[in-house]
Structure formats: C-alpha cells, structure tokens
Design a protein around this motif. Structure first.
Motif, PDB file in Angstrom:
ATOM      1  N   THR A 292      11.259 -24.513   7.830  1.00 23.51           N
ATOM      2  CA  THR A 292      11.739 -24.866   9.159  1.00 23.51           C
ATOM      3  C   THR A 292      12.451 -23.647   9.724  1.00 23.51           C
TER       4      THR A 292
ATOM      5  N   SER B  10      14.009 -21.842  13.743  1.00 25.26           N
ATOM      6  CA  SER B  10      14.195 -22.006  15.180  1.00 25.26           C
ATOM      7  C   SER B  10      14.643 -20.704  15.811  1.00 25.26           C
TER       8      SER B  10
ATOM      9  N   THR C  12      16.388 -19.600  19.770  1.00 23.11           N
ATOM     10  CA  THR C  12      16.840 -19.981  21.103  1.00 23.11           C
ATOM     11  C   THR C  12      16.643 -18.779  22.017  1.00 23.11           C
TER      12      THR C  12
ATOM     13  N   VAL D  55       4.846 -25.117  16.416  1.00 20.89           N
ATOM     14  CA  VAL D  55       6.069 -24.794  17.133  1.00 20.89           C
ATOM     15  C   VAL D  55       6.248 -25.845  18.220  1.00 20.89           C
TER      16      VAL D  55
ATOM     17  N   ASP E 139      12.521 -28.022  21.624  1.00 21.68           N
ATOM     18  CA  ASP E 139      13.601 -28.953  21.315  1.00 21.68           C
ATOM     19  C   ASP E 139      13.888 -29.819  22.549  1.00 21.68           C
TER      20      ASP E 139
ATOM     21  N   ARG F 122      15.192 -23.805  23.118  1.00 21.28           N
ATOM     22  CA  ARG F 122      15.087 -23.657  21.657  1.00 21.28           C
ATOM     23  C   ARG F 122      13.696 -24.078  21.197  1.00 21.28           C
TER      24      ARG F 122
ATOM     25  N   VAL G 121      11.323 -24.772  17.842  1.00 23.66           N
ATOM     26  CA  VAL G 121      11.481 -25.165  16.440  1.00 23.66           C
ATOM     27  C   VAL G 121      10.133 -25.039  15.740  1.00 23.66           C
TER      28      VAL G 121
ATOM     29  N   THR H 237      18.292 -16.310  14.839  1.00 19.54           N
ATOM     30  CA  THR H 237      17.237 -17.244  14.458  1.00 19.54           C
ATOM     31  C   THR H 237      17.609 -17.918  13.146  1.00 19.54           C
TER      32      THR H 237
END
Length: 99
Positions: free
Chosen positions: A5, A7, A9, A40, A43, A49, A51, A86
């Motif tokens: 996982t 992410s 932003t 991908v 959010d 964002r 994820v 990240t």
C-alpha cells in the motif's frame, strides 16, 4: 503473497501530472511477472491524495519490480510534485478464505 500500500498527496498544481505518471506506472507494472494486482485510486476524503494497492506473487517479484528502471524513475519523478512525504508499506499476506 506480498501486499503493498502506498500514497502520495499532490499539490493543487501537480495533481494532473501525478495522476498521469501514476496511471502509466500502474499499466506498465501490471505486465510484470508476478504482478497479481496493481491499482491507483483517488482518496474520497482528500481528492489530492492517490492511493496505491498492489499484490505480488512473492518478495522476489516485488524486488524485481523495484529494480525496473522505469519504477525507479517513477519514484524520482513524483518527489518534486508531492505536497507531503509519500508512504509505502509492505505486508506478507496469506489468504484465509475467499468469501
């Protein structure tokens, strides 16, 4: 199976570029040996964002993915576009059952 996982932003002015780079990375990664799933998503609570959710057959497949020059370049390209650091987390997972 290895689950990843992560992410990132984006800044307001860099979201479109990050989205484009992320989709290119996901589409390329799906073709790699050992890639079970790679996606991908945006959010719902923070639309800047992105994820990432990945599933790899084993640690060797994931290490091979990390060694691909395009994967390293993807990470380098994202850094100046990010609004914050990240995230990346790896999990060793075993399916208990399929419901």
């Amino acid at each position: 199976m290895i689950v990843v996982t992560g992410s990132i932003t984006a800044r307001h002015d860099s979201f479109d570029e990050i989205r484009k780079l992320s989709l290119e990375h996901v589409h390329r990664s799906r073709k790699e040996p050992g890639c079970i799933f790679h996606a991908v998503q945006i959010d719902c609570e923070n639309p800047l964002r992105l994820v990432f959710i990945e599933q790899w057959a084993d640690r060797a497949a994931l290490q091979a993915h990390f060694a691909v020059p395009a994967s390293r370049e993807f990470v380098r390209a994202l850094q100046p576009l990010a609004a914050a650091a990240t995230t990346l987390e790896l999990y060793d997972a075993t399916r208990l059952e399929k419901l």
